[in-house]
Design a protein around this motif. Structure first.
Motif, PDB file in Angstrom:
ATOM      1  N   GLU A   1       0.831  -1.203   0.000  1.00  0.00           N
ATOM      2  CA  GLU A   1       0.000   0.000   0.000  1.00  0.00           C
ATOM      3  C   GLU A   1       0.870   1.259   0.000  1.00  0.00           C
ATOM      4  O   GLU A   1       1.894   1.325   0.666  1.00  0.00           O
ATOM      5  CB  GLU A   1      -0.915   0.017   1.226  1.00  0.00           C
ATOM      6  N   GLY A   2       0.410   2.276  -0.746  1.00  0.00           N
ATOM      7  CA  GLY A   2       1.071   3.563  -0.705  1.00  0.00           C
ATOM      8  C   GLY A   2       0.829   4.239   0.631  1.00  0.00           C
ATOM      9  O   GLY A   2      -0.281   4.160   1.174  1.00  0.00           O
ATOM     10  N   VAL A   3       1.855   4.920   1.169  1.00  0.00           N
ATOM     11  CA  VAL A   3       1.740   5.535   2.490  1.00  0.00           C
ATOM     12  C   VAL A   3       1.718   7.056   2.393  1.00  0.00           C
ATOM     13  O   VAL A   3       0.734   7.698   2.770  1.00  0.00           O
ATOM     14  CB  VAL A   3       2.891   5.078   3.415  1.00  0.00           C
ATOM     15  N   GLU A   4       2.815   7.662   1.880  1.00  0.00           N
ATOM     16  CA  GLU A   4       2.843   9.122   1.813  1.00  0.00           C
ATOM     17  C   GLU A   4       3.927   9.605   0.876  1.00  0.00           C
ATOM     18  O   GLU A   4       4.938   8.937   0.667  1.00  0.00           O
ATOM     19  CB  GLU A   4       3.075   9.729   3.204  1.00  0.00           C
ATOM     20  N   GLY A   5       3.701  10.810   0.318  1.00  0.00           N
ATOM     21  CA  GLY A   5       4.694  11.466  -0.499  1.00  0.00           C
ATOM     22  C   GLY A   5       5.488  12.461   0.322  1.00  0.00           C
ATOM     23  O   GLY A   5       4.977  13.010   1.303  1.00  0.00           O
TER      24      GLY A   5
END
Length: 378
Positions: free
Chosen positions: A209-213
């Motif tokens: 899963e993507g978390v943060e940029g």
């Protein structure tokens, strides 16, 4: 060459003269990533930027159509072979930069069989960094490094052509599939709705899963680092070229439109696109050089009916002329780089307002692109 492009011939002459003078200094070494007072020191082949020197040597060979650069190219190629064999500082996605501008260039220019094998070996090394769940190639550090675990960065797009080339040579599409997945994740997570970009994005490597940029070298997490935007223009265009996925070309256009809209009067971007005229911030001539190459390739790949073709070409030429007139080291006798006013990393005060070696390489690539038809190394 038409009179209006006389500057182009003069710039090529300047670059070739500088490269010839640099060969004794960097014969079996490479220039450091950034200059100090516009002078590069000779360093070993052990950093992510080490291939930009040999990339310039291959371009010089192609421009001159001579054998005068063959000896130093041979010495440099041996160094890249040894680096891969000994796994010297290869815990990075920049294996793509390193071996596109060495092994791929050598295979394309000279047809060297050992470089064909080196391409595949380097691609195998890069594939170790691919995380199946997240669909990304980890950018930096040991795969067990918790601080870097699951990080992708926009620069990674420029490392993917090595994988595309490996699939082309072997007939094994595992490399290409990984490259496309990584490009797709970059497209999904790093591009914001307004066509600005994050520098980096974190994923949970366990769940995918993507978390943060966030940013590493930009002004802030929500600003738009100029060099990253330029990598995106060029990198998405290259993924379109190798995959045929037109959405990559659409992404490149969105990034190009935003980049062009933020250029100051002289068309050379500040180091972060959040800054504009009067900000007193440094420019990044290396971002400008990368953007020229990306814009020219983007224009080339667009359908003839697309009205943006001319706009991107015109923007690229304007940036080129500005670099030629205001940003080269012509007339600075002690300098051994090509472009001044580059920025490596403003946040750590590294290579600020200096020559940076990738800026020099892409500056030369841009001149080659403007002067002739070229079979690129990417």
């Amino acid at each position: 060459m038409e009179n209006e492009f006389l500057w182009l011939k003069n710039d090529l002459d300047f670059v070739l003269d500088r490269i010839r003078k640099n060969i004794p200094v960097f014969y079996n070494k490479v220039p450091g990533a950034a200059s100090h007072h516009l002078i590069y020191e000779a360093t070993p082949n052990n950093y992510w930027t080490s291939s930009f020197w040999i990339g310039m040597l291959f371009l010089a060979k192609e421009i001159t159509q001579t054998n005068e650069f063959d000896e130093v190219i041979s010495v440099q190629m041996k160094s890249f072979q040894e680096r891969l064999e000994n796994k010297v500082e290869l815990e990075t996605h920049d294996i793509g930069f390193l071996y596109s501008l060495s092994a791929v260039a050598d295979y394309k220019v000279n047809g060297t069989k050992t470089s064909r094998d080196l391409i595949v070996q380097a691609a195998d090394c890069l594939m170790v960094r691919f995380n199946e769940k997240a669909g990304i190639i980890q950018a930096w550090g040991n795969l067990d490094d918790l601080n870097e675990n699951g990080r992708m960065i926009i620069d990674g797009l420029m490392n993917l052509p090595l994988l595309y080339k490996a699939s082309e040579l072997t007939g094994n599409d595992v490399y290409k599939k990984a490259a496309i997945r990584h490009a797709k994740q970059t497209q999904k997570y790093i591009i914001r709705e307004n066509n600005t970009t994050y520098h980096t994005y974190f994923f949970d490597r366990r769940t995918g899963e993507g978390v943060e940029g966030s940013t590493a070298q930009g002004y802030s997490d929500d600003s738009c680092w100029a060099r990253g935007q330029a990598w995106g223009i060029y990198g998405f265009t290259l993924s379109y070229l190798h995959s045929g996925d037109y959405t990559f070309l659409e992404s490149a256009q969105g990034l190009a439109d935003y980049y062009i809209s933020r250029l100051p009067v002289d068309n050379v971007a500040y180091w972060d696109l959040i800054f504009q005229e009067g900000s007193q911030q440094e420019r990044d001539s290396s971002a400008a050089a990368i953007s020229i190459c990306g814009l020219l390739e983007l224009a080339k790949q667009l359908p003839l009916s697309n009205s943006n073709r001319n706009r991107y070409e015109e923007a690229a030429i304007k940036i080129s002329k500005s670099l030629s007139e205001l940003y080269t080291t012509k007339g600075i006798s002690e300098a051994n780089g090509l472009l001044k006013h580059g920025v490596y990393d403003k946040n750590s005060n590294k290579g600020v307002d200096e020559s940076v070696i990738w800026g020099d390489y892409y500056y030369l690539e841009s001149l080659v692109r403007l002067s002739r038809s070229w079979n690129m190394y990417w």
